[in-house]
Design a protein around this motif. Structure first.
Motif, PDB file in Angstrom:
ATOM      1  N   VAL A   1       0.846  -1.199   0.000  1.00  0.00           N
ATOM      2  CA  VAL A   1       0.000   0.000   0.000  1.00  0.00           C
ATOM      3  C   VAL A   1       0.876   1.242   0.000  1.00  0.00           C
ATOM      4  N   LEU A   2       0.508   2.221  -0.828  1.00  0.00           N
ATOM      5  CA  LEU A   2       1.220   3.500  -0.853  1.00  0.00           C
ATOM      6  C   LEU A   2       0.301   4.563  -1.420  1.00  0.00           C
ATOM      7  N   GLY A   3       0.773   5.807  -1.413  1.00  0.00           N
ATOM      8  CA  GLY A   3       0.018   6.903  -2.006  1.00  0.00           C
ATOM      9  C   GLY A   3       0.489   7.179  -3.420  1.00  0.00           C
ATOM     10  N   LEU A   4      -0.464   7.344  -4.326  1.00  0.00           N
ATOM     11  CA  LEU A   4      -0.199   7.857  -5.679  1.00  0.00           C
ATOM     12  C   LEU A   4      -1.091   9.087  -5.815  1.00  0.00           C
ATOM     13  N   HIS A   5      -0.527  10.241  -5.491  1.00  0.00           N
ATOM     14  CA  HIS A   5      -1.327  11.463  -5.442  1.00  0.00           C
ATOM     15  C   HIS A   5      -1.189  12.235  -6.746  1.00  0.00           C
ATOM     16  N   PHE A   6      -2.258  12.202  -7.549  1.00  0.00           N
ATOM     17  CA  PHE A   6      -2.315  12.931  -8.808  1.00  0.00           C
ATOM     18  C   PHE A   6      -2.849  14.340  -8.558  1.00  0.00           C
ATOM     19  N   PHE A   7      -2.728  15.182  -9.583  1.00  0.00           N
ATOM     20  CA  PHE A   7      -3.166  16.573  -9.455  1.00  0.00           C
ATOM     21  C   PHE A   7      -4.183  16.905 -10.538  1.00  0.00           C
ATOM     22  N   ASN A   8      -5.060  17.824 -10.221  1.00  0.00           N
ATOM     23  CA  ASN A   8      -6.200  18.169 -11.061  1.00  0.00           C
ATOM     24  C   ASN A   8      -5.887  19.349 -11.987  1.00  0.00           C
ATOM     25  N   PRO A   9      -6.221  19.220 -13.283  1.00  0.00           N
ATOM     26  CA  PRO A   9      -6.815  18.077 -13.993  1.00  0.00           C
ATOM     27  C   PRO A   9      -5.761  17.033 -14.352  1.00  0.00           C
TER      28      PRO A   9
END
Length: 296
Positions: free
Chosen positions: A146-154
């Motif tokens: 488990v880990l974070g994959l933090h995308f940005f908008n858009p």
């Protein structure tokens, strides 16, 4: 590990996305455009249809603006399956959770995915902006995956992904996620420790909150705050327009998470922000925040 999956070698081909809102739809779109078999799971069949319409509209905009040709857009949409059941994610090699920014909701999703996703070496990722990855990992029996994959908008436009590791995340999981973000999706990845806000929001949210306090106090109007930063600091978008774009409910949730972890006053959501969230004035997605918008 199953020879058919080979997740660690960078051959992720089957991706799941939980949540088909603004962020989830964007993540699903970039996965499909990268040639991946992508399943999007929403709360029910009606919400799944809404998610499909959201992705289709985004692809159509890309075609109209000359960023994507019609054939590739149609191919991307054909790679997407939309469902109202988490069970349809059983064979996924990587799942990105992009549900509402609520710790209890996300914890429940990870606990369910742990039982549903069959490959024990599949990567379970969260797109959370601020909730500790450790909390979500500990809801499973595979915290090392488990880990974070933090995308940005858009998501189809913004080039950055934050890779967030907990104390349990394995180096193998990080390599798989980094290869997925960079080699497969063509994003730039930066790494962050598992602290609320990670790199970007830990810097951004206090700035947005300062702008909200300035407008709240009557020191300057929302229009003047934004014009000051756009024209005086060459920012492409003023802080209150950016808060509206992110969603004021999301800004408030990140601020509360930051304040809960660090107890720094600059992280505390201002009363005006809290009242606007209570009133449903959430920014672009509702047509009104610090500015007004044509929802069409």
């Amino acid at each position: 590990m199953s020879a058919s999956l080979q997740t660690v070698s960078g051959s992720v081909q089957r991706v799941g996305v939980v949540g088909g809102g603004q962020m989830g739809a964007g993540i699903a779109e970039v996965c499909a455009r990268a040639g991946l078999d992508t399943v999007v799971c929403e709360a029910d069949a009606a919400a799944a249809r809404g998610a499909r319409e959201r992705v289709a509209a985004s692809l159509e905009r890309a075609v109209r603006r000359g960023r994507l040709d019609r054939v590739r857009a149609e191919d991307a949409l054909a790679r997407l399956v939309f469902t109202g059941s988490l069970d349809d994610l059983a064979d996924r090699q990587l799942v990105v959770e992009a549900a509402v920014e609520n710790a209890d909701v996300k914890t429940g999703i990870f606990a369910a995915l742990d039982k549903i996703v069959e490959d024990p070496e599949a990567v379970l990722a969260t797109n959370t902006s601020a909730i500790p990855v450790m909390r979500l990992g500990m809801a499973t029996q595979r915290a090392d995956r488990v880990l974070g994959l933090h995308f940005f908008n858009p998501v189809p436009v913004m080039p950055l992904v934050e890779i967030v590791t907990s104390l349990h995340t394995s180096a193998e999981t990080v390599r798989t996620a980094e290869d997925f973000a960079t080699a497969t999706l063509g994003k730039t990845a930066i790494r962050s420790q598992d602290r609320s806000g990670f790199v970007v929001n830990a810097l951004l949210i206090p700035y947005l909150l300062a702008a909200i306090r300035m407008a709240e106090s009557g020191f300057a109007t929302a229009a003047d705050v934004d014009a000051g930063m756009e024209l005086g600091c060459a920012h492409p978008m003023g802080p209150l327009k950016l808060a509206d774009l992110i969603g004021l409910d999301t800004v408030a949730a990140i601020a509360e998470s930051l304040y809960g972890e660090f107890k720094e006053p600059l992280y505390a959501p201002p009363p005006l922000l809290q009242r606007m969230v209570e009133a449903g004035l959430l920014g672009r997605k509702t047509g009104r925040g610090f500015h007004t918008y044509d929802r069409g």
